[in-house]
Design a protein around this motif. Sequence first.
Motif, PDB file in Angstrom:
ATOM      1  N   TYR A   1       0.829  -1.211   0.000  1.00 20.44           N
ATOM      2  CA  TYR A   1       0.000   0.000   0.000  1.00 20.44           C
ATOM      3  C   TYR A   1       0.864   1.263   0.000  1.00 20.44           C
ATOM      4  N   ILE A   2       1.990   1.263   0.706  1.00 21.85           N
ATOM      5  CA  ILE A   2       2.881   2.425   0.673  1.00 21.85           C
ATOM      6  C   ILE A   2       3.387   2.632  -0.751  1.00 21.85           C
ATOM      7  N   ASN A   3       3.721   1.558  -1.439  1.00 18.74           N
ATOM      8  CA  ASN A   3       4.192   1.637  -2.820  1.00 18.74           C
ATOM      9  C   ASN A   3       3.125   2.270  -3.723  1.00 18.74           C
ATOM     10  N   ILE A   4       1.875   1.869  -3.537  1.00 21.97           N
ATOM     11  CA  ILE A   4       0.764   2.453  -4.292  1.00 21.97           C
ATOM     12  C   ILE A   4       0.626   3.940  -3.967  1.00 21.97           C
ATOM     13  N   LEU A   5       0.629   4.258  -2.669  1.00 24.45           N
ATOM     14  CA  LEU A   5       0.426   5.640  -2.231  1.00 24.45           C
ATOM     15  C   LEU A   5       1.550   6.561  -2.684  1.00 24.45           C
ATOM     16  N   ALA A   6       2.755   6.034  -2.811  1.00 24.46           N
ATOM     17  CA  ALA A   6       3.873   6.850  -3.280  1.00 24.46           C
ATOM     18  C   ALA A   6       3.597   7.365  -4.696  1.00 24.46           C
ATOM     19  N   LYS A   7       3.031   6.526  -5.531  1.00 26.98           N
ATOM     20  CA  LYS A   7       2.704   6.938  -6.912  1.00 26.98           C
ATOM     21  C   LYS A   7       1.561   7.949  -6.899  1.00 26.98           C
ATOM     22  N   LEU A   8       0.555   7.694  -6.073  1.00 23.52           N
ATOM     23  CA  LEU A   8      -0.584   8.611  -5.998  1.00 23.52           C
ATOM     24  C   LEU A   8      -0.145   9.978  -5.471  1.00 23.52           C
ATOM     25  N   LYS A   9       0.771   9.994  -4.509  1.00 21.53           N
ATOM     26  CA  LYS A   9       1.252  11.270  -3.956  1.00 21.53           C
ATOM     27  C   LYS A   9       2.056  12.059  -4.986  1.00 21.53           C
TER      28      LYS A   9
ATOM     29  N   GLN B   1       1.946   6.627   7.252  1.00 22.45           N
ATOM     30  CA  GLN B   1       3.340   6.755   6.797  1.00 22.45           C
ATOM     31  C   GLN B   1       3.465   7.838   5.728  1.00 22.45           C
ATOM     32  N   LYS B   2       2.550   7.859   4.780  1.00 18.00           N
ATOM     33  CA  LYS B   2       2.653   8.799   3.661  1.00 18.00           C
ATOM     34  C   LYS B   2       2.156  10.200   3.995  1.00 18.00           C
TER      35      LYS B   2
ATOM     36  N   ALA C   1      -3.151  -2.441   7.547  1.00 19.35           N
ATOM     37  CA  ALA C   1      -2.096  -2.143   6.574  1.00 19.35           C
ATOM     38  C   ALA C   1      -2.370  -0.821   5.860  1.00 19.35           C
ATOM     39  N   VAL C   2      -3.623  -0.602   5.453  1.00 16.83           N
ATOM     40  CA  VAL C   2      -3.989   0.653   4.773  1.00 16.83           C
ATOM     41  C   VAL C   2      -3.807   1.832   5.725  1.00 16.83           C
TER      42      VAL C   2
END
Length: 186
Positions: free
Chosen positions: A49-57, A139-140, A132-133
């Motif tokens: 989920y952090i990997n996904i959120l990094a792209k969205l950010k 984290q983000k 996890a979410v």
Amino acid sequence: ITDKDAAKSIKRNNPFNVEKGENWQGLVKSDSNRFFATDTPLNGLRAGYINILAKLKRGKTLGETIEILSPKSDNNPTSAMITLAENMSEVDKNDKLEVSMDNFEKIKQFGLGLLKFEAPNHNYPDSLINEAVKLAIEQKTGVKSKAVVKDKSKMYPPPKTFKKTSEVEIKKGGKKFGALATPKRA
């Protein structure tokens, strides 16, 4: 992804098949040169989920994010992944999604759409996915939140709003991966 590859990603506690490169929480020795392994399913789901959120950010749309994470060049059914994640999250593939607790359910469903391909036929307790979410968003964003999880008995998928409307046959590398139901958008 083949059933054999999916089983390996589950064994590695890396169901999103995140590649090595970051110093992820809970890293342990991996049997893969490409994908890392973690000590617990929570740490692997959190990393995905952090990997996904990094792209969205970075301002990527839902569709662009999946194209980066699961490119067609790796023989992924990218278009089908985008369609399913779009339907499950109720976010258009051309839209950007703000990373915040206000979008918790959309972010969760977006990731679950990807997990249907990356970890087919494997279920995690809803409480584990929720945690996890929550941890990934914290984290983000740097903003701590109250616990989101209350009911530990729920399993993913489908979410309560999931309604079977049609069947989508997924093929990858000439192999058939069965039919996946696509949810009806509200």
